[in-house]
Design a protein around this motif. Structure first.
Motif, PDB file in Angstrom:
ATOM      1  N   MET A   1      63.571  12.043  72.854  1.00 37.82           N
ATOM      2  CA  MET A   1      62.832  13.021  72.042  1.00 37.82           C
ATOM      3  C   MET A   1      61.537  13.410  72.753  1.00 37.82           C
ATOM      4  SD  MET A   1      61.664  12.621  68.080  1.00 37.82           S
ATOM      5  CE  MET A   1      60.851  13.934  67.200  1.00 37.82           C
ATOM      6  N   LEU A   2      61.231  14.704  72.729  1.00 34.50           N
ATOM      7  CA  LEU A   2      60.035  15.171  73.402  1.00 34.50           C
ATOM      8  C   LEU A   2      58.787  14.840  72.600  1.00 34.50           C
ATOM      9  CD1 LEU A   2      61.259  18.635  74.676  1.00 34.50           C
ATOM     10  CD2 LEU A   2      60.967  16.539  75.973  1.00 34.50           C
ATOM     11  N   PRO A   3      57.642  14.798  73.250  1.00 31.63           N
ATOM     12  CA  PRO A   3      56.417  14.337  72.607  1.00 31.63           C
ATOM     13  C   PRO A   3      55.787  15.367  71.703  1.00 31.63           C
ATOM     14  CG  PRO A   3      55.983  15.030  74.827  1.00 31.63           C
ATOM     15  CD  PRO A   3      57.464  15.111  74.653  1.00 31.63           C
ATOM     16  N   SER A   4      54.779  14.932  70.972  1.00 35.97           N
ATOM     17  CA  SER A   4      54.003  15.827  70.124  1.00 35.97           C
ATOM     18  C   SER A   4      53.111  16.700  70.981  1.00 35.97           C
ATOM     19  CB  SER A   4      53.127  14.999  69.172  1.00 35.97           C
ATOM     20  OG  SER A   4      52.097  14.382  69.908  1.00 35.97           O
ATOM     21  N   PRO A   5      52.521  17.783  70.411  1.00 35.25           N
ATOM     22  CA  PRO A   5      51.676  18.665  71.208  1.00 35.25           C
ATOM     23  C   PRO A   5      50.460  17.980  71.809  1.00 35.25           C
ATOM     24  CG  PRO A   5      52.256  19.670  69.109  1.00 35.25           C
ATOM     25  CD  PRO A   5      52.673  18.240  69.040  1.00 35.25           C
ATOM     26  N   ASN A   6      50.035  16.864  71.249  1.00 39.48           N
ATOM     27  CA  ASN A   6      48.786  16.245  71.678  1.00 39.48           C
ATOM     28  C   ASN A   6      48.972  15.102  72.662  1.00 39.48           C
ATOM     29  OD1 ASN A   6      47.205  17.943  70.019  1.00 39.48           O
ATOM     30  ND2 ASN A   6      47.799  16.724  68.252  1.00 39.48           N
ATOM     31  N   SER A   7      50.200  14.784  73.016  1.00 39.03           N
ATOM     32  CA  SER A   7      50.430  13.709  73.967  1.00 39.03           C
ATOM     33  C   SER A   7      51.726  13.971  74.712  1.00 39.03           C
ATOM     34  CB  SER A   7      50.515  12.348  73.251  1.00 39.03           C
ATOM     35  OG  SER A   7      51.617  12.316  72.369  1.00 39.03           O
ATOM     36  N   ASP A   8      51.799  13.472  75.929  1.00 44.53           N
ATOM     37  CA  ASP A   8      52.981  13.676  76.747  1.00 44.53           C
ATOM     38  C   ASP A   8      53.227  12.426  77.578  1.00 44.53           C
ATOM     39  OD1 ASP A   8      55.137  14.862  77.852  1.00 44.53           O
ATOM     40  OD2 ASP A   8      54.043  16.301  79.078  1.00 44.53           O
ATOM     41  N   PRO A   9      53.613  11.317  76.934  1.00 46.54           N
ATOM     42  CA  PRO A   9      53.750  10.058  77.650  1.00 46.54           C
ATOM     43  C   PRO A   9      54.861  10.067  78.683  1.00 46.54           C
ATOM     44  CG  PRO A   9      54.622   9.866  75.424  1.00 46.54           C
ATOM     45  CD  PRO A   9      53.932  11.188  75.509  1.00 46.54           C
ATOM     46  N   ASN A  10      55.895  10.883  78.463  1.00 49.30           N
ATOM     47  CA  ASN A  10      56.986  10.974  79.426  1.00 49.30           C
ATOM     48  C   ASN A  10      56.961  12.365  80.045  1.00 49.30           C
ATOM     49  OD1 ASN A  10      59.298  11.010  80.891  1.00 49.30           O
ATOM     50  ND2 ASN A  10      60.710  10.735  79.175  1.00 49.30           N
ATOM     51  N   PRO A  11      56.469  12.501  81.275  1.00 48.93           N
ATOM     52  CA  PRO A  11      56.261  13.825  81.850  1.00 48.93           C
ATOM     53  C   PRO A  11      57.531  14.507  82.342  1.00 48.93           C
ATOM     54  CG  PRO A  11      55.687  12.169  83.450  1.00 48.93           C
ATOM     55  CD  PRO A  11      56.039  11.434  82.179  1.00 48.93           C
ATOM     56  N   ASN A  12      58.683  13.846  82.319  1.00 48.96           N
ATOM     57  CA  ASN A  12      59.904  14.430  82.847  1.00 48.96           C
ATOM     58  C   ASN A  12      60.822  14.852  81.705  1.00 48.96           C
ATOM     59  OD1 ASN A  12      59.079  13.851  85.509  1.00 48.96           O
ATOM     60  ND2 ASN A  12      59.800  11.746  85.267  1.00 48.96           N
ATOM     61  N   HIS A  13      61.117  16.153  81.635  1.00 43.44           N
ATOM     62  CA  HIS A  13      61.933  16.688  80.551  1.00 43.44           C
ATOM     63  C   HIS A  13      63.075  17.490  81.142  1.00 43.44           C
ATOM     64  CE1 HIS A  13      58.564  15.463  78.133  1.00 43.44           C
ATOM     65  NE2 HIS A  13      57.768  16.267  78.792  1.00 43.44           N
ATOM     66  N   SER A  14      64.283  17.216  80.681  1.00 45.14           N
ATOM     67  CA  SER A  14      65.428  17.907  81.241  1.00 45.14           C
ATOM     68  C   SER A  14      65.508  19.342  80.756  1.00 45.14           C
ATOM     69  CB  SER A  14      66.723  17.165  80.887  1.00 45.14           C
ATOM     70  OG  SER A  14      66.874  17.112  79.470  1.00 45.14           O
ATOM     71  N   GLN A  15      65.058  19.611  79.538  1.00 41.35           N
ATOM     72  CA  GLN A  15      65.196  20.959  79.005  1.00 41.35           C
ATOM     73  C   GLN A  15      64.266  21.177  77.823  1.00 41.35           C
ATOM     74  OE1 GLN A  15      68.939  22.524  77.012  1.00 41.35           O
ATOM     75  NE2 GLN A  15      69.173  23.419  79.044  1.00 41.35           N
ATOM     76  N   PHE A  16      63.699  22.386  77.725  1.00 41.69           N
ATOM     77  CA  PHE A  16      62.957  22.801  76.549  1.00 41.69           C
ATOM     78  C   PHE A  16      62.978  24.318  76.504  1.00 41.69           C
ATOM     79  CE2 PHE A  16      59.903  21.980  79.987  1.00 41.69           C
ATOM     80  CZ  PHE A  16      59.268  23.204  80.095  1.00 41.69           C
ATOM     81  N   VAL A  17      62.459  24.889  75.438  1.00 46.38           N
ATOM     82  CA  VAL A  17      62.469  26.343  75.255  1.00 46.38           C
ATOM     83  C   VAL A  17      61.132  26.929  75.683  1.00 46.38           C
ATOM     84  CG1 VAL A  17      62.528  28.197  73.537  1.00 46.38           C
ATOM     85  CG2 VAL A  17      64.171  26.315  73.395  1.00 46.38           C
ATOM     86  N   GLU A  18      61.187  27.958  76.529  1.00 47.68           N
ATOM     87  CA  GLU A  18      60.021  28.752  76.896  1.00 47.68           C
ATOM     88  C   GLU A  18      59.984  29.996  75.996  1.00 47.68           C
ATOM     89  OE1 GLU A  18      57.767  27.745  78.874  1.00 47.68           O
ATOM     90  OE2 GLU A  18      58.430  27.300  80.917  1.00 47.68           O
ATOM     91  N   HIS A  19      58.810  30.302  75.461  1.00 45.41           N
ATOM     92  CA  HIS A  19      58.626  31.486  74.607  1.00 45.41           C
ATOM     93  C   HIS A  19      57.396  32.228  75.112  1.00 45.41           C
ATOM     94  CE1 HIS A  19      58.379  34.031  71.066  1.00 45.41           C
ATOM     95  NE2 HIS A  19      57.212  33.524  70.718  1.00 45.41           N
ATOM     96  N   VAL A  20      57.591  33.453  75.588  1.00 44.73           N
ATOM     97  CA  VAL A  20      56.496  34.260  76.112  1.00 44.73           C
ATOM     98  C   VAL A  20      56.438  35.574  75.342  1.00 44.73           C
ATOM     99  CG1 VAL A  20      55.547  35.463  78.117  1.00 44.73           C
ATOM    100  CG2 VAL A  20      56.681  33.246  78.417  1.00 44.73           C
ATOM    101  N   VAL A  21      55.252  35.891  74.831  1.00 45.07           N
ATOM    102  CA  VAL A  21      55.030  37.160  74.143  1.00 45.07           C
ATOM    103  C   VAL A  21      53.920  37.905  74.875  1.00 45.07           C
ATOM    104  CG1 VAL A  21      54.464  38.303  71.968  1.00 45.07           C
ATOM    105  CG2 VAL A  21      55.647  36.093  71.936  1.00 45.07           C
TER     106      VAL A  21
END
Length: 222
Positions: A1-21
């Motif tokens: 499970m990916l971290p909360s917005p305020n912490s990132d204890p595991n810096p390696n993520h296989s996939q997430f969503v990018e949203h650009v406006v």
């Protein structure tokens, strides 16, 4: 499970969503109202579905007949969280309170990152080269995959790129025909200034394209 917005204890993520406006703010928009809009947009970073969100002025548009003045970049665990953000009353309140009075035009592109290493939270002061590609009508799947693969390999050519994501837009409707999005993250504008990232696309691959939009964005502190 990916971290909360305020912490990132595991810096390696296989996939997430990018949203650009991208926003084109009206030239006669009231500056305090513009500041209030983007302050409120940045406040949405505290919403549960959001992993990372920053909004502010675009530093420079590199190549396109389109002109935008501001950008919002955010990241989510999955498409469901992106929808939850979009439907959240706080997000809707900002859009309805400021949008029509301040914004002339808007563009949005969403894609899934692919095997990204590095913090999901882009540090303040980082420079981002954001690129959108519009494929020519009738380009086959093999041509699209060739473009995607070439963009992914750009990171190998430019060691100063800290992180690169690229993918195909999955939310048509506000993309103005741009179907591929990518973000290259640098430590700061100094590392970005003299690079021509488009040189990574060979001429035969550029023949698949009907347009490009390239802009630079510095992650704001608020």
């Amino acid at each position: 499970m990916l971290p909360s917005p305020n912490s990132d204890p595991n810096p390696n993520h296989s996939q997430f969503v990018e949203h650009v406006v991208l926003f084109k703010v009206k030239p006669d928009a009231d500056p305090p109202a513009v500041n209030a809009m983007f302050s409120n947009l940045n406040g949405l970073n505290s919403l549960d579905p959001v992993l990372h969100l920053k909004a502010g002025p675009i530093a420079r548009t590199r190549s396109s007949p389109l002109y935008f003045t501001h950008m919002l970049h955010s990241r989510y665990r999955n498409k469901t969280d992106l929808r939850s953000y979009a439907d959240h009353p706080a997000h809707i309140r900002v859009v309805t309170s400021y949008g029509r009075a301040i914004v002339d035009d808007i563009m949005a592109v969403d894609w899934l990152s692919d095997d990204v290493t590095g913090s999901i939270i882009v540090p303040t002061g980082s420079a981002m080269r954001v690129t959108f590609l519009k494929l020519k009508e009738g380009v086959e799947e093999s041509g699209k995959n060739e473009i995607l693969g070439m963009v992914k390999r750009i990171k190998e050519q430019f060691p100063s790129i800290k992180q690169l994501t690229v993918g195909e837009n999955f939310s048509p409707g506000r993309d103005k025909g741009f179907s591929i999005g990518s973000i290259a993250v640098f430590a700061g504008m100094t590392d970005l200034e003299d690079l021509d990232l488009e040189s990574g696309l060979a001429n035969e691959q550029k023949e698949f394209l009907d347009g490009t939009l390239v802009l630079d964005f510095v992650v704001p502190s608020v």
